[in-house]
Design a protein around this motif. Structure first.
Motif, PDB file in Angstrom:
ATOM      1  N   GLY B 275       0.907  -1.157   0.036  1.00  0.00           N
ATOM      2  CA  GLY B 275       0.514  -0.198  -0.161  1.00  0.00           C
ATOM      3  C   GLY B 275       1.014   1.025  -0.466  1.00  0.00           C
ATOM      4  N   GLY B 276       2.205   1.392   0.926  1.00  0.00           N
ATOM      5  CA  GLY B 276       2.916   2.608   0.974  1.00  0.00           C
ATOM      6  C   GLY B 276       3.536   2.627  -0.057  1.00  0.00           C
ATOM      7  N   LEU B 277       3.909   1.122  -1.044  1.00  0.00           N
ATOM      8  CA  LEU B 277       4.743   1.355  -2.364  1.00  0.00           C
ATOM      9  C   LEU B 277       3.838   2.208  -3.124  1.00  0.00           C
ATOM     10  N   LEU B 278       2.225   1.869  -3.304  1.00  0.00           N
ATOM     11  CA  LEU B 278       1.590   2.220  -4.654  1.00  0.00           C
ATOM     12  C   LEU B 278       1.098   3.617  -4.441  1.00  0.00           C
ATOM     13  N   LEU B 279       1.194   3.468  -3.013  1.00  0.00           N
ATOM     14  CA  LEU B 279       0.605   5.704  -2.579  1.00  0.00           C
ATOM     15  C   LEU B 279       1.925   6.508  -2.722  1.00  0.00           C
ATOM     16  N   ALA B 280       3.270   6.026  -2.558  1.00  0.00           N
ATOM     17  CA  ALA B 280       4.506   6.647  -3.266  1.00  0.00           C
ATOM     18  C   ALA B 280       4.464   6.945  -4.559  1.00  0.00           C
ATOM     19  N   LEU B 281       4.642   5.914  -5.915  1.00  0.00           N
ATOM     20  CA  LEU B 281       4.181   6.082  -6.784  1.00  0.00           C
ATOM     21  C   LEU B 281       3.078   6.709  -7.641  1.00  0.00           C
ATOM     22  N   PHE B 282       1.694   6.631  -7.011  1.00  0.00           N
ATOM     23  CA  PHE B 282      -0.005   7.606  -7.368  1.00  0.00           C
ATOM     24  C   PHE B 282       1.442   9.430  -7.216  1.00  0.00           C
ATOM     25  N   GLU B 283       1.776   9.199  -5.944  1.00  0.00           N
ATOM     26  CA  GLU B 283       1.479  11.301  -5.572  1.00  0.00           C
ATOM     27  C   GLU B 283       2.950  11.271  -5.950  1.00  0.00           C
ATOM     28  N   THR B 284       3.829   9.861  -7.128  1.00  0.00           N
ATOM     29  CA  THR B 284       5.114  10.890  -7.752  1.00  0.00           C
ATOM     30  C   THR B 284       5.141  11.310  -9.107  1.00  0.00           C
ATOM     31  N   ALA B 285       3.629  10.428  -9.637  1.00  0.00           N
ATOM     32  CA  ALA B 285       3.326  10.569 -10.985  1.00  0.00           C
ATOM     33  C   ALA B 285       1.885  11.309 -11.250  1.00  0.00           C
ATOM     34  N   ILE B 286       1.469  12.228 -10.150  1.00  0.00           N
ATOM     35  CA  ILE B 286       0.576  13.366 -10.545  1.00  0.00           C
ATOM     36  C   ILE B 286       1.064  14.566 -10.118  1.00  0.00           C
ATOM     37  N   ALA B 287       0.681  15.171 -10.296  1.00  0.00           N
ATOM     38  CA  ALA B 287       0.443  16.990  -9.727  1.00  0.00           C
ATOM     39  C   ALA B 287      -0.742  17.572  -8.900  1.00  0.00           C
ATOM     40  N   LYS B 288      -0.049  18.303  -7.987  1.00  0.00           N
ATOM     41  CA  LYS B 288      -1.127  18.804  -7.085  1.00  0.00           C
ATOM     42  C   LYS B 288      -2.041  19.434  -7.876  1.00  0.00           C
ATOM     43  N   MET B 289      -3.523  19.874  -7.215  1.00  0.00           N
ATOM     44  CA  MET B 289      -4.382  20.016  -8.319  1.00  0.00           C
ATOM     45  C   MET B 289      -4.418  21.663  -7.177  1.00  0.00           C
ATOM     46  N   ARG B 290      -5.254  22.276  -8.209  1.00  0.00           N
ATOM     47  CA  ARG B 290      -5.763  23.781  -8.200  1.00  0.00           C
ATOM     48  C   ARG B 290      -6.770  23.490  -6.485  1.00  0.00           C
ATOM     49  N   VAL B 291      -6.562  24.571  -5.433  1.00  0.00           N
ATOM     50  CA  VAL B 291      -8.014  24.258  -4.569  1.00  0.00           C
ATOM     51  C   VAL B 291      -9.414  24.157  -4.989  1.00  0.00           C
ATOM     52  N   PHE B 292      -9.411  25.062  -5.728  1.00  0.00           N
ATOM     53  CA  PHE B 292     -10.988  24.827  -6.239  1.00  0.00           C
ATOM     54  C   PHE B 292     -11.512  23.987  -7.275  1.00  0.00           C
ATOM     55  N   ARG B 293     -10.487  22.860  -7.483  1.00  0.00           N
ATOM     56  CA  ARG B 293     -10.507  21.801  -8.724  1.00  0.00           C
ATOM     57  C   ARG B 293     -10.668  20.610  -7.419  1.00  0.00           C
ATOM     58  N   VAL B 294     -10.163  21.266  -6.153  1.00  0.00           N
ATOM     59  CA  VAL B 294     -10.647  20.126  -4.991  1.00  0.00           C
ATOM     60  C   VAL B 294     -11.977  18.793  -5.105  1.00  0.00           C
ATOM     61  N   PRO B 295     -13.109  20.091  -5.190  1.00  0.00           N
ATOM     62  CA  PRO B 295     -14.485  19.972  -5.347  1.00  0.00           C
ATOM     63  C   PRO B 295     -14.770  18.902  -6.136  1.00  0.00           C
ATOM     64  N   ASN B 296     -14.102  19.214  -7.301  1.00  0.00           N
ATOM     65  CA  ASN B 296     -14.521  18.169  -7.898  1.00  0.00           C
ATOM     66  C   ASN B 296     -13.757  16.332  -8.040  1.00  0.00           C
ATOM     67  N   PHE B 297     -12.374  16.539  -7.522  1.00  0.00           N
ATOM     68  CA  PHE B 297     -11.935  15.740  -7.349  1.00  0.00           C
ATOM     69  C   PHE B 297     -12.604  14.515  -6.346  1.00  0.00           C
ATOM     70  N   LEU B 298     -13.707  15.668  -5.188  1.00  0.00           N
ATOM     71  CA  LEU B 298     -14.505  14.793  -4.588  1.00  0.00           C
ATOM     72  C   LEU B 298     -15.292  13.969  -4.738  1.00  0.00           C
ATOM     73  N   GLY B 299     -16.261  15.586  -5.480  1.00  0.00           N
ATOM     74  CA  GLY B 299     -16.935  14.997  -5.912  1.00  0.00           C
ATOM     75  C   GLY B 299     -17.416  13.612  -6.506  1.00  0.00           C
ATOM     76  N   ALA B 300     -16.538  13.290  -7.387  1.00  0.00           N
ATOM     77  CA  ALA B 300     -16.298  11.998  -8.362  1.00  0.00           C
ATOM     78  C   ALA B 300     -16.209  11.066  -7.043  1.00  0.00           C
ATOM     79  N   ALA B 301     -15.988  11.676  -5.873  1.00  0.00           N
ATOM     80  CA  ALA B 301     -15.912  10.091  -4.691  1.00  0.00           C
ATOM     81  C   ALA B 301     -16.955   9.809  -4.786  1.00  0.00           C
ATOM     82  N   LEU B 302     -18.031  11.071  -4.114  1.00  0.00           N
ATOM     83  CA  LEU B 302     -19.907  11.126  -3.558  1.00  0.00           C
ATOM     84  C   LEU B 302     -20.541  10.484  -4.570  1.00  0.00           C
ATOM     85  N   MET B 303     -19.754  10.760  -6.298  1.00  0.00           N
ATOM     86  CA  MET B 303     -20.712   9.772  -7.169  1.00  0.00           C
ATOM     87  C   MET B 303     -20.277   8.671  -7.469  1.00  0.00           C
ATOM     88  N   LEU B 304     -19.033   8.411  -7.402  1.00  0.00           N
ATOM     89  CA  LEU B 304     -19.245   6.501  -6.828  1.00  0.00           C
ATOM     90  C   LEU B 304     -19.815   5.929  -6.085  1.00  0.00           C
TER      91      LEU B 304
END
Lengths: 220, 318
Positions: B275-304
């Motif tokens: 799990g730690g390995l996957l988290l580190a891989l994921f975090e290295t692979a993507i960039a931080k998103m703008r704070v105003f995009r976070v609702p969309n990201f979490l909205g996707a979780a709610l939708m799922l």
């Protein structure tokens, strides 16, 4: 065995609904096209599984059509259209993504309630497929309503048609002739829409369809 | 005798989560550094940091109230209890009947409430920004979490974690799309709750990006040590939660005796590392998103989560 067969069919059909939501979520045109290709691939998997469990070889042709035309030809063609139009910027959605998602969830719930009531005595697989197919159709419509950009409206239309195919394969009834003619009419629609896109663009210098609302006709 | 052994297993579970939590944090940092071709701090660096902080003097702001001093311990206590409730190596522990998903969510929510209060207590603008952002994230992550809980409860017929992982281990669970959706949603929620990269960057003090760090900016000394330990515990909690619900293989079932705990512990350690390995891989692979995009990201979780519940309903009603 029956449980697993049903589960896999459910998995693919549910996956199709999920990919529809992913299309609603995308706000970039190229990403949208990639997801659309994925939509077609999931549809092909779903239809292929139905062909296998129903023992219906003609459904394999549907699978091939879905994979070839919708998975490859149309996305590539749309890619080139976007390139030639020079519109690979962000899509403006009419309402925000969050509202669109909520509306989408509402539509899925609606189609489940309606379809599960209507098809109360049908086959288990068909019921499940038809309910999910209706939600794919409604999500395609939602996509067409919420997007301003003509290209993403085309994508919404095509995904709507994917939902129709899913319903048709679940219902065990659609003859091959109808299937092929639907596929070709969609292709022709695609060509016509493509030509329209270029005409709109020539006339208004944009493919934002709100330009059409403002247009009052030739005054001069 | 059996009661004593049961009790010992429960105490071992509490200590295991407490002792493993900084190691997991250090492991993720190390893997991230290695992926960036840096040497990275040693694995035990988080422990050293904690000891170092414990030896430092506490510097309090002049207008800090009693709440500011109490909050770190409250946050630590609730997070520790929540983390100790999640089955790690076995399900048949003494207090597994309390290991309810809704209870764990509530414990974490109260920890977050105190953290947000503490962030605003001193009255600096940073703390306020951090608290308001944290609450914005929470207002989206918690409904998503509840939808995940509903999906799982519909499948397992219970919100109790040991029952859920028992059902997941049994063959009748089958192949379920709702489970996949719930897993995706839970991963998104876990990333947001732990202030990991697309939502927040745990390694920076740049004011534009920070959420969690902004709230704890005024803390020092042992208060900071306790808060950092709580943050590590929370990460461990979410990784263990995902492990115990979605990859429960190797988990010692209820009433299997104490000999199985060794195998359970080994399996847990392996899954935690993965799990730690996957988290580190994921975090290295993507960039931080703008704070105003976070609702969309979490909205996707709610939708799922919602979609998972809906799909579960139709496959159940057929």
């Amino acid at each position: 065995m029956d449980g697993l067969v049903f589960d896999i069919a459910h998995l693919f059909a549910g996956g199709l609904v999920l990919v529809s939501f992913m299309m609603l979520y995308q706000d970039r045109l190229y990403a949208l096209l990639n997801i659309f290709a994925l939509h077609a691939i999931v549809l092909a998997l779903s239809v292929g599984w139905q062909a296998y469990i129903q023992g219906a070889p003609h459904l394999y042709i549907t699978t091939a059509i879905a994979l070839l035309f919708k998975g490859i030809v149309i996305p590539v063609a749309l890619h080139r259209i976007i390139q030639r139009l020079g519109i690979h910027r962000e899509i403006e959605t009419v309402v925000g993504i969050g509202m669109t998602m909520l509306a989408g969830i509402g539509l899925v719930a609606l189609s489940m309630v309606v379809m599960l009531r209507v098809t109360a005595d049908a086959d288990r697989l068909a019921r499940e497929d038809v309910a999910l197919a209706l939600s794919v159709v409604l999500l395609g419509l939602l996509m067409m309503v919420t997007r301003r950009n003509a290209v993403s409206q085309v994508v919404g239309f095509m995904s709507l048609e994917n939902g129709l195919i899913l319903a048709a394969t679940g219902a065990k009834g659609m003859p091959l002739v109808v299937e092929i003619s639907v596929a070709f009419s969609v292709l022709i629609a695609f060509i016509v829409i493509g030509i329209f896109l270029f005409r709109i663009r020539e006339r208004f210098d944009t493919v934002d369809i709100h330009a059409l609302d403002r247009f009052q006709g030739d005054r001069g | 005798m059996a009661v004593i052994l049961d009790f010992a297993a429960q105490v071992a579970q509490m200590l295991v989560v407490l002792l493993l939590a900084p190691l997991l944090t250090g492991f993720v940092r190390k893997i991230k550094a290695r992926l960036l071709r840096r040497q990275g701090p040693p694995l035990i660096q988080p422990y050293r940091d904690l000891i170092w902080l414990l030896h430092k003097e506490v510097v309090l702001a002049e207008n800090a109230s009693w709440l500011f001093r109490v909050a770190p311990y409250l946050i630590f206590a609730t997070t520790w209890v929540a983390a100790a409730l999640v089955p790690t190596f076995g399900t048949g522990l003494m207090f597994s009947w309390t290991a309810d998903l809704i209870a764990i969510t509530a414990l974490l929510a109260s920890a977050r409430f105190f953290l947000a209060l503490a962030g605003m207590d001193v009255g600096t603008s940073f703390g306020g920004i951090g608290s308001s952002r944290e609450m914005m994230i929470a207002s989206l992550a918690e409904p998503a979490m509840m939808m995940i809980v509903f999906t799982l409860a519909l499948m397992a017929g219970s919100t109790q974690l040991s029952t859920i992982s028992g059902v997941m281990l049994s063959p009748e669970i089958g192949l379920r799309i709702s489970l996949g959706l719930a897993l995706l949603a839970l991963i998104i929620v876990a990333i947001a709750e732990n202030a990991r990269i697309p939502v927040d960057n745990p390694a920076t003090h740049l004011e534009l990006t920070m959420v969690h760090e902004a709230m704890v900016l005024e803390y020092s000394g042992r208060h900071l040590a306790v808060l950092e330990l709580a943050a590590s515990l929370k990460l461990l909690l979410y990784v263990s939660l995902i492990i115990c619900i979605f990859v429960p293989w190797g988990l010692v079932p209820t009433g299997a005796g104490h000999a199985g705990y060794v195998i359970g512990a080994a399996a847990y350690a392996a899954k935690l590392a993965a799990g730690g390995l996957l988290l580190a891989l994921f975090e290295t692979a993507i960039a931080k998103m703008r704070v105003f995009r976070v609702p969309n990201f979490l909205g996707a979780a709610l939708m799922l989560g919602l979609l998972g519940t809906l799909l579960r309903f139709i496959s159940r009603s057929l």
